[in-house]
Design an enzyme around this catalytic site. Sequence first.
Site, PDB file in Angstrom:
ATOM      1  N   ASP A 218       1.648  -6.438  -2.643  1.00  0.00           N
ATOM      2  CA  ASP A 218       2.952  -6.230  -3.285  1.00  0.00           C
ATOM      3  C   ASP A 218       3.423  -7.584  -3.814  1.00  0.00           C
ATOM      4  O   ASP A 218       2.596  -8.417  -4.155  1.00  0.00           O
ATOM      5  CB  ASP A 218       3.929  -5.597  -2.281  1.00  0.00           C
ATOM      6  CG  ASP A 218       5.020  -4.794  -2.983  1.00  0.00           C
ATOM      7  OD1 ASP A 218       5.619  -5.329  -3.926  1.00  0.00           O
ATOM      8  OD2 ASP A 218       5.281  -3.646  -2.598  1.00  0.00           O
ATOM      9  N   HIS A 241       1.953  -8.510  -6.824  1.00  0.00           N
ATOM     10  CA  HIS A 241       2.854  -8.050  -7.894  1.00  0.00           C
ATOM     11  C   HIS A 241       3.641  -9.192  -8.521  1.00  0.00           C
ATOM     12  O   HIS A 241       4.549  -8.953  -9.289  1.00  0.00           O
ATOM     13  CB  HIS A 241       3.803  -6.972  -7.369  1.00  0.00           C
ATOM     14  CG  HIS A 241       3.102  -5.694  -7.012  1.00  0.00           C
ATOM     15  ND1 HIS A 241       3.762  -4.565  -6.608  1.00  0.00           N
ATOM     16  CD2 HIS A 241       1.777  -5.379  -6.998  1.00  0.00           C
ATOM     17  CE1 HIS A 241       2.876  -3.595  -6.364  1.00  0.00           C
ATOM     18  NE2 HIS A 241       1.669  -4.075  -6.586  1.00  0.00           N
TER      19      HIS A 241
END
Length: 392
Positions: A218, A241
Site C-alpha cells: 500500500d 502506492h
Amino acid sequence: MDYNKLVAVLLLFFSSFLLVRTSMAASNYNVVRFGAKPDGRTDSTKAFLGAWQAACRSAASVTVTVPRGSFLLKPVQFRGPCRSRITFQIYGTIVAPSDYRGLGNSGSWILFVKVNRISINGGTLDARGASFWACRKSGKSCPAGARSMTFNWANDVVISGLKSINSQATHLVINSCNNVIVRKIKLMAPDQSPNTDGLHVQGSAGVTVIDSTFQTGDDCISIGPGTRNLYMSKLNCGPGHGISIGSLGRDANEAGVQNITLVNSVFSGSDNGVRIKTWARKSTGFVRNVLFQNLVMKNVRNPIIVDQNYCPTHQGCPKQGSGVKISQIVYRNIKGTSRTQQALTFDCSRSNPCQAIRLHDIKLTFNGRSATSTCKNIKGAKAGVVMPQGCL
Ligand SMILES: *[C@@H]1O[C@H](CO)[C@@H](O)[C@H](O)[C@H]1NC(C)=O
C-alpha cells in the site's frame, strides 16, 4: 594546606565524582534476564514488560537490550511516562504469533503510549502477516489486522536501523507525537499484500524521515490530518502506492496538513509518485505549503497526482466538491518515466480549486515520448521546462 590534606581533598573530590558518574551511567536491562527466550516459540511478552517496567522506573537513562535470536511477542503496550531516556537496542528479531488471530483483533502489535525520550535502535519485526493477507483475500470474515509498531502521544522519539517485514496492516504509525527522527529504516511487505502501508504519520509535528526504504503493498508513506513540519529526504519507495498526503477530508471537521517537504527521493515501479488525495465531501481540512523536489520516477503509474474526488463506496459524497483546500504546492525538478500515458493529474475540487500550484522543471516521459496531463480546477504558475505541458 599541607600536602596530605590536599591529596585527601582531591581523592574525596574524584571519588565522589566517580560515584556520581557510576550511578548516572546508563544501566542495561537484557530481556533474557527477565525471562525472555530467544527460541521464537516461547511467549516473551511478560519478560519484555518486566524489563520495560524496570527501565521506566529508572532515574538514569537506560538501555533495554534484545539480544540475537528470535523472540515471540503477543500484542504489548509499553506505557509511559517514564523517568528517563530509554533506548531499545535490538539485535535480534521480534516475531508475532504464527496464528494471525494472535494479533488480528488488537489493532496494534507493539504500542508505545505517552513515552517521552525513547529510541529504537536496530532489530527486525516480523508480524508474519501472510496468513492474515490470505484470509482477507479469501473474502472470509477476518479480524481488522494489527499495525506492527505504533507511537501514540510520544515526544522526542528516534527510530533508527529498524527493519519491519510482513506486517498485517501498517508497519509503523506515528500518531499525535512531537519531534520524531526516523532514519535508516526498511519496511517491507509483498507488492500484493493488502493495506500494508509503510509509515503513517498523523496529528504530529516535527517528524523527520531520512535514508529509508519502503517496499509495501500500500502507501510507502501516508500523511494524515494534523501533520505539520514533516521533512522527508533520501527515501526509496516501491513497489507500493507511493507517498500520499491523505486520504483527507473524510470527516467534516478535520485538522489541516502543512509544511511538508519531500526531497532527493526515488520511486521505483510504484503506483503513485507523489499524491494528494481527498474525499469529495465537505470538510474544514486543508493542505498547504508543500515542497516536492529532486524526485526521480522510474516506471511509476501516476508520478504526480492530486485526486479530490475520492469516494470509494459512492456513499455520502457523490457529486460533492471536496472541502479540503489545497494551496502552495511546489513541484520542482521531478524527472523520469511514467508507466501510463498520463503522468500529471490534477483533479482538484470544483468548490475549492487548487491554489498557487507551481510546476518547475518537470520532465516525465511515457514510452520515450512526452507523457500527457489532465488538469481541472487548478491555479498557479509554471517555470523552466514543464513536460508534459497542458497544466497552468
Ligand atoms: C517547516 O518544517 C521544517 C522541517 O521540515 C522546519 O524546520 C521549519 O521550521 C518549519 N517551518 C515553520 C514555519 O514551522
